[in-house]
Write an enzyme that holds these catalytic residues in place. Structure first.
Site: not given
Length: 284
Positions: A130-132
């Protein structure tokens, strides 16, 4: 070390061990490692070769030794939604990267997993990222067999809060490419890679809509780019034109995942709650 046991059935009579294990999902590289491991493959408790054949009722076992190095451990308050000998599912908080990078050493989800599993757990691998700034479920494989069997086979439900009122469910089928020379930003472009996002309305509010998204493809920033392109950017998504008044990161959460367990074959559904910042804007 993870030991996985099998019982040969009548249909397995005369089947070579290597063919049995290959059908289960053991890769060629793991097969080689098993052969190089002391008692890596046994039948009825005794050493066995991959060319040996099985008989009905045989107890076949493989022992997978951990490989690779662990990042430094990080003690943190992160929800473990499910765990067994093969996998662990975590509810990643926003603002935390999954893996270490040049700008993030010691403060990632991988560091927490190293702390949680401990030295005896061996190396591990996040099956998807997942993106940050995206929150929600991350599935981590504790050994290479689980990782290889799960790769590309996880169905995910993402929930997003977008600006404006969506009136019907829909699909965005538009290619995505890098935006100019940027290494981060993406855009819809004819010369990009195909990207397909299905979305379904969950709730409507005064000037925002909570939607559930399913990805057919997995392009970088796909949900964010597609929803922005149709005029409904995610709240908090400053990169793609979202309103940041009520939330300071993209309002995107991976709430549910569905998969077949890599060892037991059981159909799995893991779910988690919305994080506090998204609850504030949807009134949950």
């Amino acid at each position: 070390m993870r030991e996985i046991q099998f019982t040969a059935e009548a249909k397995d009579d005369g089947v070579r061990i290597r063919d049995y294990l290959k059908a289960f999902g053991v890769s060629s590289s793991l097969m080689t490692r098993l052969k190089q491991t002391e008692n890596g493959i046994t039948v009825n408790g005794s050493f066995a070769r991959t060319i040996d054949t099985l008989k009905s009722g045989d107890a076949l076992a493989i022992r997978i030794e951990p490989k690779g190095s662990l990042p430094s451990p990080l003690k943190a308050d992160i929800e473990v939604c499910y765990e067994d000998e093969d996998i662990i599912v975590l509810n990643k908080p926003p603002f935390m990267p999954v893996h270490e990078s040049r700008n993030h050493i010691g403060d990632t989800l991988s560091n927490f997993v190293a702390y949680h599993i401990g030295e005896n757990g061996g190396a591990f691998r996040a099956v998807f990222r997942l993106d940050r700034d995206t929150s929600g479920l991350v599935l981590v494989a504790k050994h290479e067999l689980a990782a290889s069997k799960l790769a590309g086979s996880i169905d995910k439900d993402y929930y997003a809060v977008v600006g404006g009122i969506l009136t019907e469910n829909g699909t965005v089928d538009l290619p995505i490419s890098r935006c100019g020379d940027s290494i981060i930003k993406r855009r819809v472009s004819e010369d990009g890679e195909r990207a397909v996002t299905h979305y379904e309305i969950v709730s409507r509010f005064e000037n925002t809509t909570l939607i559930k998204c399913k990805l057919v493809t997995g392009r970088t920033h796909q949900i964010r780019v597609h929803l922005s392109h149709i005029g409904h950017p995610l709240l908090g998504d400053s990169l793609y034109g979202g309103d940041c008044t009520d939330i300071d990161r993209q309002a995107l959460h991976c709430k549910d995942i569905y998969f077949i367990h890599p060892v037991t074959g059981e159909s799995m559904h893991i779910s988690c709650d919305f994080p506090d910042d998204m609850k504030m804007i949807i009134g949950d």
